[in-house]
Design an enzyme around this catalytic site. Sequence first.
Site, short mmCIF file in Angstrom:
data_model
loop_
_atom_site.label_atom_id
_atom_site.label_comp_id
_atom_site.label_asym_id
_atom_site.label_seq_id
_atom_site.Cartn_x
_atom_site.Cartn_y
_atom_site.Cartn_z
N ASN A 166 -5.57 11.12 -0.71
CA ASN A 166 -6.99 11.26 -1.03
C ASN A 166 -7.33 11.12 -2.51
O ASN A 166 -8.49 10.90 -2.86
CB ASN A 166 -7.55 12.57 -0.48
CG ASN A 166 -6.75 13.79 -0.91
OD1 ASN A 166 -5.59 13.69 -1.31
ND2 ASN A 166 -7.36 14.95 -0.82
N GLU A 263 0.39 22.84 -2.30
CA GLU A 263 -1.07 22.87 -2.36
C GLU A 263 -1.54 22.23 -1.07
O GLU A 263 -1.44 21.02 -0.87
CB GLU A 263 -1.57 22.11 -3.59
CG GLU A 263 -2.98 22.49 -3.99
CD GLU A 263 -4.03 21.63 -3.33
OE1 GLU A 263 -4.53 22.06 -2.25
OE2 GLU A 263 -4.35 20.57 -3.85
N CYS A 298 -9.14 18.98 0.35
CA CYS A 298 -8.75 20.33 0.74
C CYS A 298 -9.69 21.39 0.20
O CYS A 298 -9.80 22.48 0.75
CB CYS A 298 -7.31 20.62 0.29
SG CYS A 298 -7.05 20.36 -1.48
N GLU A 474 -1.71 24.98 -9.91
CA GLU A 474 -1.63 23.70 -10.62
C GLU A 474 -2.76 23.59 -11.63
O GLU A 474 -3.59 24.49 -11.76
CB GLU A 474 -1.66 22.55 -9.62
CG GLU A 474 -0.49 22.59 -8.63
CD GLU A 474 -0.43 21.40 -7.69
OE1 GLU A 474 -1.50 20.79 -7.45
OE2 GLU A 474 0.66 21.07 -7.21
#
Length: 494
Positions: A166, A263, A298, A474
Amino acid sequence: MSLAEHPATPEEVISAINNYHWQQLHGSELREGRGEAAPIINPSTKDVLTTIAWATRDDVTAVVNEASDAAAAWAARGPYARAAIVRELADALEKRAEDFAWLDTIDAGLPLWMMRIDIVTGIARMRMFADMAHALTGQSLPGSPQGLHVTTPEPFGVVARIIPFNHPFMFAASKIAAPLVAGNTVVLKPSELTPLSALLLGEVAAEVLPSGVLSVVHGGPDVGDQLVRDKRVHRIAFTGSHGVGRSIQQAGAEVGVKSVSLELGGKNALIAYDDADIDGLIASAVKGMNFAFAGQSCGSTSRLLVQRSIFTEVRDRVAEAVARVRQGLPWEEGVQIGPMISQRQQERALGFIERAREAGAELLVGGSHPTELSSGWYVEPTVLTGMTPDAEIAQEEVFGPVLSIMPFDSEEEAITIANSVDYGLTGSVWTQDIDRAFRTARALEAGYVWINDTSTHFPGVPFGGVKLSGIGREESLEELLSYTQTRAINVVLR
């Protein structure tokens, strides 16, 4: 690949992709994979862009060999020298920014204007991690009155970095930066659906990075599985679905003890209280769905929870705003949402919508494959309401352009509904009451929470989730330090 002139046309880019000799960076050389060639599909048209051979098991073994051999020399350069080389790579990538933006638009079906932003973001994060090199410090500890006790951050050696479809370039660029600055060598595996910008990144990196420091391998799940199971790969970082993330944890544990960060997905709630700025809320509810990525994000706030006294107004205005989101070919001017990445993802999203309607949800906007865009894997921007908080559409991540709107009465009910899912990545709270805003934000089971905003990622602020949304953080100093392990050195003075 270099486009002949700018601005390019889609036809020129597609022709260039088709005619280009795509290679992988296997440590010290650019070469083709030795596996079976697989097609790369344009999701906007379903046409084959090109075919690229996958890496084999022997290729992966050879890549890890080179990464392992290069690790000590790369670590010995020291953080400032490594950071300087990462900055040099960022500069080299920036010169090809338009090429990368076009590649991601054609390869992933994402709007060109958004991909230009993604390229800038990815390069900025590379530079951010290079700027953090000074933070790779240890401590001096008072372990004993006669001794000297110090710690040093040490790299793991070889890092496997596995990224999804993505944000093809942004993830490829930004997510190799922290492990490289920390002193690790990196094997990057992009999604087999969208490898082109990562492969071009590898070509650019081959001119900048020392041999073996970065490899880019293209292939399917078997390639990722072999990387995870290689005993010389001590650190793994994955972005993607929670199912694959859990399988990575399991596979890594079967061969050793590995440091893993994940993640993963989200089923994120935007909570709108009755004193919210309605205009800002409406805009944020649409922004939070990340329609530019066809909802394939997400962090999308795909559950809109609205206090009952303003529910009707917000529901109707959000539906009107979503109905105005322009869908079309992602390189066309003014297009806000393109296709989904694949037929599988399209069918999955449409299946969620159909089952929600069968269960009693009311369709306000969208809900189908637009007939005027039948050449690609499109799903209309969709708004549903009338579901219960425990319905499938309110519990499971669709990973598509589908927004669910539900009412609540009290602060306690809003928090209960928001926390009722197995995910915990992001959350958003809209209210003018600062006490209520912080109470709600602290009560949400989510790793990244906005108050009166959605979707914005702020430089240096740790991003990551809880529960099924993953482990680790992150985009921050925490990410950089996660690619090091602490060594304690004790000097006994006599």
